[in-house]
Motif scaffolding. Structure first.
Motif, short mmCIF file in Angstrom:
data_model
loop_
_atom_site.label_atom_id
_atom_site.label_comp_id
_atom_site.label_asym_id
_atom_site.label_seq_id
_atom_site.Cartn_x
_atom_site.Cartn_y
_atom_site.Cartn_z
N TYR A 116 10.42 -11.15 -8.06
CA TYR A 116 9.37 -10.13 -7.98
C TYR A 116 8.16 -10.55 -8.81
CZ TYR A 116 6.92 -5.72 -8.86
OH TYR A 116 5.97 -4.75 -8.98
N ASP A 117 8.43 -10.96 -10.06
CA ASP A 117 7.33 -11.36 -10.94
C ASP A 117 6.61 -12.59 -10.39
OD1 ASP A 117 7.93 -9.29 -12.65
OD2 ASP A 117 9.20 -10.53 -13.96
N LEU A 118 7.36 -13.54 -9.82
CA LEU A 118 6.73 -14.74 -9.25
C LEU A 118 5.83 -14.37 -8.07
CD1 LEU A 118 6.40 -17.81 -9.02
CD2 LEU A 118 8.44 -17.83 -7.57
N TYR B 32 3.08 -13.16 0.00
CA TYR B 32 3.87 -12.95 -1.22
C TYR B 32 4.01 -11.47 -1.56
CZ TYR B 32 3.84 -17.95 -1.98
OH TYR B 32 4.03 -19.28 -1.83
N ILE B 33 2.96 -10.67 -1.38
CA ILE B 33 3.10 -9.25 -1.73
C ILE B 33 3.95 -8.53 -0.68
CG2 ILE B 33 1.10 -8.30 -0.54
CD1 ILE B 33 2.35 -7.54 -4.11
N HIS C 81 10.17 3.55 -8.44
CA HIS C 81 8.91 3.99 -7.85
C HIS C 81 7.72 3.24 -8.41
CE1 HIS C 81 11.08 7.17 -5.86
NE2 HIS C 81 11.54 7.64 -7.01
N ASP C 82 7.76 2.88 -9.68
CA ASP C 82 6.62 2.20 -10.29
C ASP C 82 6.39 0.82 -9.67
OD1 ASP C 82 5.76 4.15 -11.97
OD2 ASP C 82 5.75 2.87 -13.75
N ARG C 83 7.46 0.06 -9.54
CA ARG C 83 7.30 -1.29 -8.99
C ARG C 83 6.93 -1.25 -7.51
NH1 ARG C 83 12.23 -4.96 -10.93
NH2 ARG C 83 10.74 -6.65 -10.63
N PHE C 84 7.51 -0.28 -6.79
CA PHE C 84 7.11 -0.14 -5.39
C PHE C 84 5.63 0.24 -5.29
CE2 PHE C 84 6.31 2.57 -1.69
CZ PHE C 84 6.59 1.66 -0.67
#
Length: 546
Positions: free
Chosen positions: A67-69, A88-89, A102-105
């Protein structure tokens, strides 16, 4: 050497921002230098991204690391290349769809919405943002969410310009700006930028300028934030009617974009508008071509539409200059033709006089004197004809001299190039050899000749195409009461289809465009048709009416 030059440019720009010691002319020189290094700067950007990718090759990443990459690669590509940023996104959005995080989504959805909005896919961006529940995310993500909602409405307002929906989108953008200011820290970029744009839209442009200029002093060069702030300041000064300051900030923004390999930009196009308004058509056209090249590289339909609106204006100015030159040439040819006719009349009149003289001599001179007189008259006529021939040679010589002068213009360029090569002024020689103006002029002539020939064969083509389209999507047939003599790119695509050239690649090659652009034009035209299924077949059946 290139890195030393880039370091020098950074130092120079730092001085500009603190003391504004450089003139606009010096900034133009810096911008031109960076444009010349376009390929090198692009290669540097590719190497930086490759280092990130190579750093994780062969490693088995956890979902969090992946995810971070993806997030990091998106940030590298977001202002550089649309399709890579989307790739990538999109991975993160799909991986988090239905997740309880929810935050990461929200973070991924907001980034995806931005990239979709930039390329003009407004409905998809809106639907994705609708999946985010702002009540279930942190304040940091709320700021990003509201900011993206504001940005989406601004893009939609730009597409709705001069329509009744324009102010609806502006009002919604203002609403989301207010939401950002309610929760963002007062010293943060999000608060300050939204405050300045909100105040400016509300009517206090001077206060908006003061806010952004104060914040610009604390903003690092080379960041996208710097480009956005300087571009926004240029817009504010445009609203105030101060073109000198508008041009200054557009130059700073464009320089920062080129140096940082930011291809999703608007400053070069706006700068070409300023130059065109000032009558500097050559530089305006050069910067517009660079803006088109970068918009195509990035893949932004909005930017392509923006530069596409300007291209006809610049081409019209070039056509006007060419028409004026043609008129002067026609006048010169008329004068030369008139003088030639006068000379021919003089010669004919002289011959008539000599013939009358010869006839009168036959009546009063004796036979033997008549023969001598006849010989003398023949000799005299021959002398006059020789003089007439010399007159013709003189005017032919003048005509050849005129032609030689025209040819010498081409020779002068060759001599200039030889001189530069002889004096080893390689940078100037490279700049002269690199110019694409002869190619661009050939493209314009090709388009002009193609349009003229096609409309001569199919004079009612635009009217017939309009009969196949919905009323709100029809093309203009006249401009200020004068029939349209030049085809738009969409009409040229249809013209080639009428000539039974239907392969997208062939059409793209002929029109010097990308196959994606041609596919987009055909899809949009078909969507505007009354009968979508038979639209292109109907176009191929348009008759010549001759």
């Amino acid at each position: 050497m290139v890195r030393l030059l880039m370091l020098f440019i950074v130092l120079v720009l730092t001085t500009v921002c603190s003391a504004r010691q450089l003139s606009n002319q010096q900034l133009y020189q810096t911008l031109d230098s960076l444009i010349e290094q376009y390929n090198q700067l692009t290669a540097d950007k590719e190497r930086r991204v490759a280092i990130i990718k190579d750093g994780v090759k062969g490693l088995k990443l956890t979902p969090e690391q992946q995810y971070d990459l993806n997030q990091r690669l998106y940030d590298e590509y977001v202002a550089y290349k649309f399709d890579s940023a989307f790739y990538y996104i999109d991975k993160n959005v799909k991986a988090l769809s239905g997740s309880s995080d929810h935050d990461r989504f929200a973070a991924s959805a907001v980034r995806m919405a931005h990239i979709l909005a930039v390329t003009g896919l407004f409905d998809r961006a809106r639907r994705l943002l609708d999946k985010v529940n702002p009540d279930s995310i942190s304040d940091q993500q709320k700021i990003a969410y509201y900011t993206q909602q504001s940005e989406l409405n601004l893009y939609r307002s730009e597409m709705a310009l001069a329509t009744k929906y324009f102010y609806d989108y502006i009002k919604r953008a203002q609403y989301y700006r207010q939401l950002v200011m309610q929760i963002a820290p007062k010293d943060s970029y999000d608060y300050i930028f939204n405050q300045a744009t909100y105040i400016c839209e509300a009517g206090d442009t001077d206060q908006g300028i003061r806010i952004l200029e104060d914040y610009l002093r604390k903003t690092d060069l080379g960041t996208r934030t710097y480009s956005i702030i300087t571009s926004t300041l240029a817009f504010f000064y445009q609203k105030k009617g101060i073109p000198q300051q508008q041009e200054y900030y557009l130059l700073l923004s464009a320089i920062n974009d080129e140096r940082s390999a930011i291809r999703e930009n608007n400053s070069l196009r706006s700068l070409s508008e300023v130059l065109m308004a000032r009558g500097n058509n050559d530089d305006a056209y050069r910067y517009l071509l660079q803006a088109i090249s970068e918009a195509k590289f990035y893949g932004s339909r909005i930017r392509m539409m923006q530069v596409g609106r300007m291209a006809p204006q610049i081409l019209q100015l070039y056509d006007a200059e060419r028409t004026q030159t043609q008129q002067r040439t026609n006048l010169l040819l008329f004068v030369i033709s008139f003088i030639s006719l006068v000379l021919a009349g003089i010669i004919i009149y002289t011959l008539i006089l000599y013939r009358k003289k010869h006839a009168a001599g036959l009546q009063i001179i004796e036979m033997n004197k008549m023969l001598a007189s006849h010989s003398a008259e023949i000799e005299n006529v021959n002398t006059q004809m020789k003089e007439a021939n010399r007159i013709k040679e003189e005017y032919i010589g003048r005509f050849l001299e005129l032609s030689s002068l025209l040819i010498s213009d081409g020779e002068q360029r060759l001599k200039q190039l030889n001189r530069l090569a002889r004096e080893r002024k390689l940078e100037e020689l490279y700049a002269e050899l690199k110019t694409m103006e002869p190619v661009n002029k050939g493209i314009r002539k090709f388009h002009s000749h193609f349009d003229t020939a096609f409309l001569n064969i199919y004079p009612n083509f635009i009217c017939e195409v309009n009969r196949l389209l919905n009323s709100e999507s029809q093309f203009a047939v006249e401009v200020d009461g004068t029939p349209v003599k030049h085809l738009s790119t969409e009409l040229r695509v249809l013209a080639l289809i009428r000539l039974d050239i239907t392969d997208n690649q062939k059409i793209a090659d002929i029109l010097r465009s990308s196959i994606t652009t041609i596919y987009t034009y055909r899809s949009k035209l078909k969507a505007k048709a009354i009968n979508k299924e038979t639209f292109e077949d109907d176009v191929r059946r348009i008759a010549t009416y001759r």
